[in-house]
Write a protein that holds these residues in place. Sequence first.
Motif, short mmCIF file in Angstrom:
data_model
loop_
_atom_site.label_atom_id
_atom_site.label_comp_id
_atom_site.label_asym_id
_atom_site.label_seq_id
_atom_site.Cartn_x
_atom_site.Cartn_y
_atom_site.Cartn_z
N HIS A 3 0.79 -1.35 0.04
CA HIS A 3 0.00 -0.26 -0.04
C HIS A 3 0.82 1.32 0.03
O HIS A 3 0.61 2.18 -0.72
CB HIS A 3 -0.82 0.01 1.14
CG HIS A 3 -1.94 -0.99 1.29
ND1 HIS A 3 -2.68 -1.43 0.24
CD2 HIS A 3 -2.11 -2.12 2.14
CE1 HIS A 3 -3.57 -2.54 0.51
NE2 HIS A 3 -3.22 -2.70 1.73
N GLU A 78 -0.21 5.60 5.99
CA GLU A 78 -0.28 4.38 6.92
C GLU A 78 -1.43 3.69 6.70
O GLU A 78 -2.57 3.85 6.48
CB GLU A 78 -0.38 4.88 8.44
CG GLU A 78 0.87 5.63 9.08
CD GLU A 78 1.89 4.71 9.43
OE1 GLU A 78 1.60 3.61 9.16
OE2 GLU A 78 3.09 5.29 9.74
N SER A 79 -1.28 2.38 6.63
CA SER A 79 -2.14 1.28 6.17
C SER A 79 -3.18 1.06 7.60
O SER A 79 -4.34 0.73 7.49
CB SER A 79 -1.67 0.21 5.74
OG SER A 79 -0.96 0.35 4.42
N GLU A 80 -2.35 0.85 8.72
CA GLU A 80 -2.86 0.70 9.97
C GLU A 80 -2.35 1.67 11.09
O GLU A 80 -1.44 1.96 11.02
CB GLU A 80 -2.25 -0.73 10.51
CG GLU A 80 -2.58 -2.03 9.64
CD GLU A 80 -4.43 -2.35 9.58
OE1 GLU A 80 -4.86 -1.73 10.39
OE2 GLU A 80 -4.45 -2.72 8.62
N PRO A 81 -3.67 2.42 11.50
CA PRO A 81 -3.44 3.83 12.51
C PRO A 81 -2.35 2.98 13.60
O PRO A 81 -1.51 3.84 14.01
CB PRO A 81 -4.70 3.85 12.92
CG PRO A 81 -5.72 3.59 11.72
CD PRO A 81 -5.19 2.08 11.29
N LYS A 82 -2.53 1.87 14.34
CA LYS A 82 -1.63 1.50 15.09
C LYS A 82 -0.17 1.50 14.68
O LYS A 82 0.64 1.36 15.86
CB LYS A 82 -2.03 0.21 15.58
CG LYS A 82 -1.85 -1.14 14.67
CD LYS A 82 -2.30 -2.35 15.02
CE LYS A 82 -2.07 -3.48 14.26
NZ LYS A 82 -2.57 -4.90 14.51
N ARG A 83 0.32 1.48 13.78
CA ARG A 83 1.69 1.51 13.13
C ARG A 83 2.05 3.18 13.15
O ARG A 83 3.34 3.15 13.24
CB ARG A 83 1.89 1.13 11.77
CG ARG A 83 1.71 -0.63 11.57
CD ARG A 83 1.76 -0.79 10.05
NE ARG A 83 2.63 -0.19 9.37
CZ ARG A 83 2.73 -0.06 8.20
NH1 ARG A 83 1.79 -0.67 7.41
NH2 ARG A 83 3.49 0.61 7.53
N PHE A 111 -4.24 7.98 6.28
CA PHE A 111 -4.82 6.87 6.89
C PHE A 111 -5.88 5.89 5.90
O PHE A 111 -7.14 6.51 5.79
CB PHE A 111 -5.43 7.12 8.34
CG PHE A 111 -4.42 7.60 9.27
CD1 PHE A 111 -3.63 7.15 10.04
CD2 PHE A 111 -4.28 9.11 9.38
CE1 PHE A 111 -2.82 7.57 11.08
CE2 PHE A 111 -3.58 9.60 10.39
CZ PHE A 111 -2.74 8.84 11.21
N ARG A 113 -7.18 3.09 6.56
CA ARG A 113 -8.28 2.70 7.27
C ARG A 113 -8.49 2.97 8.72
O ARG A 113 -7.18 3.32 9.21
CB ARG A 113 -8.49 1.13 7.04
CG ARG A 113 -7.54 0.55 7.43
CD ARG A 113 -7.61 -0.94 7.14
NE ARG A 113 -7.85 -1.50 5.67
CZ ARG A 113 -6.60 -1.84 5.12
NH1 ARG A 113 -5.38 -1.77 5.74
NH2 ARG A 113 -6.74 -1.91 4.00
N GLY A 114 -9.36 3.35 9.32
CA GLY A 114 -9.26 3.67 10.67
C GLY A 114 -8.84 4.97 10.83
O GLY A 114 -8.64 5.88 9.96
N GLU A 139 -8.12 11.00 6.70
CA GLU A 139 -8.73 9.64 7.01
C GLU A 139 -9.73 9.09 5.86
O GLU A 139 -10.91 9.45 5.71
CB GLU A 139 -9.58 9.74 8.20
CG GLU A 139 -8.65 10.18 9.51
CD GLU A 139 -9.10 10.47 10.80
OE1 GLU A 139 -10.34 9.97 10.89
OE2 GLU A 139 -8.91 11.40 11.07
N ASN A 162 -11.44 3.64 -1.36
CA ASN A 162 -10.93 3.62 -0.20
C ASN A 162 -11.75 4.74 0.74
O ASN A 162 -11.73 4.62 2.12
CB ASN A 162 -9.67 4.34 -0.28
CG ASN A 162 -8.67 3.48 -0.67
OD1 ASN A 162 -8.57 1.98 -0.45
ND2 ASN A 162 -7.80 3.57 -1.54
#
Length: 308
Positions: A3, A78-83, A111, A113-114, A139, A162
């Motif tokens: 991504h 960022e594909s995942e917000p936690k990263r 972002f 997602r999320g 987002e 998206n």
Amino acid sequence: MTHDQNFKNLILDYPREALAFLAESEAFDLPADVRITPIRQEQLQERLGERFRELDVPLLVEWPDGNRAALLFVIEEESEPKRFSIHRLVHYCVDLAELCETDRVVPVVVFLRGEPDRRSLELSSERHTYLRFIYIACELGGIPYRRYRDSDNLVARLNLPNMRYQPEERVDVYAAAVRGLSNLEPDPERQLKYADFIDIYSSLDDNERQRYQNEYPEEAKTVSTYFQQARQEGRQEGRQEGRQEGRQEGRQEGLQKGEALVLLRLLRLKFGEVPEDARRRIEEADPDTLLTWSERILTAERIEDVIQ
């Protein structure tokens, strides 16, 4: 392709449209004559060392009349917000500001997602705040797709899959993205490249693909044209590889590789990821068999209908 790499390619191919969409609050009114230049990767790597982030995209925006100082946009996906790490982003922006000798820096985080846990950072005591850092958070999953369904910004149209929509709207989202690509991008190579982008992020299932062909015949015809382009380009690539090897064996091998590459790409565009056993059969098949399989794609409903 990741991504991160997908979005890096998108931003580098369409920097003006990317800024207008991803950093709208800062870039919605950029004049037509501003110069937008990606900072050279070699320069960044040499100066930043281990802090260099290959898949981030710093864009320098310069006004030729000199009325405004240059702006540096730092875009991170960022594909995942936690990263996401706001401390890392602060560090990177400060490094780039020092490297480019400017304090005019606009951090942008996309972002996929999320949403992020943190939108700002303050370094402070009970008496004073010594550093306050914020960034533009784009987002994508929170944006209603209908806001950009008919946009003339190609980056926005390509990202319709998206955005936020109801499951029953997925086919319309896909069709609107394809229509935008067809209307806004005249270059055939980029059309093919970003037809793949749309397909990856739409992830239509078999029923949705059938609905798409029935309800949006013009857009479906456009996608079929992209498929045919890919087949033709793959054959040419294979023949060229064979000619360069200068032997009949090389020509056959080059043709086979070209046909296999195109068939795998078309299958992924239409059906998603190709199972390992199907990939193996394609890589081992001869050029005539690959050509026969390629001709079945437009009417096939499953990968098994293509590779019989």
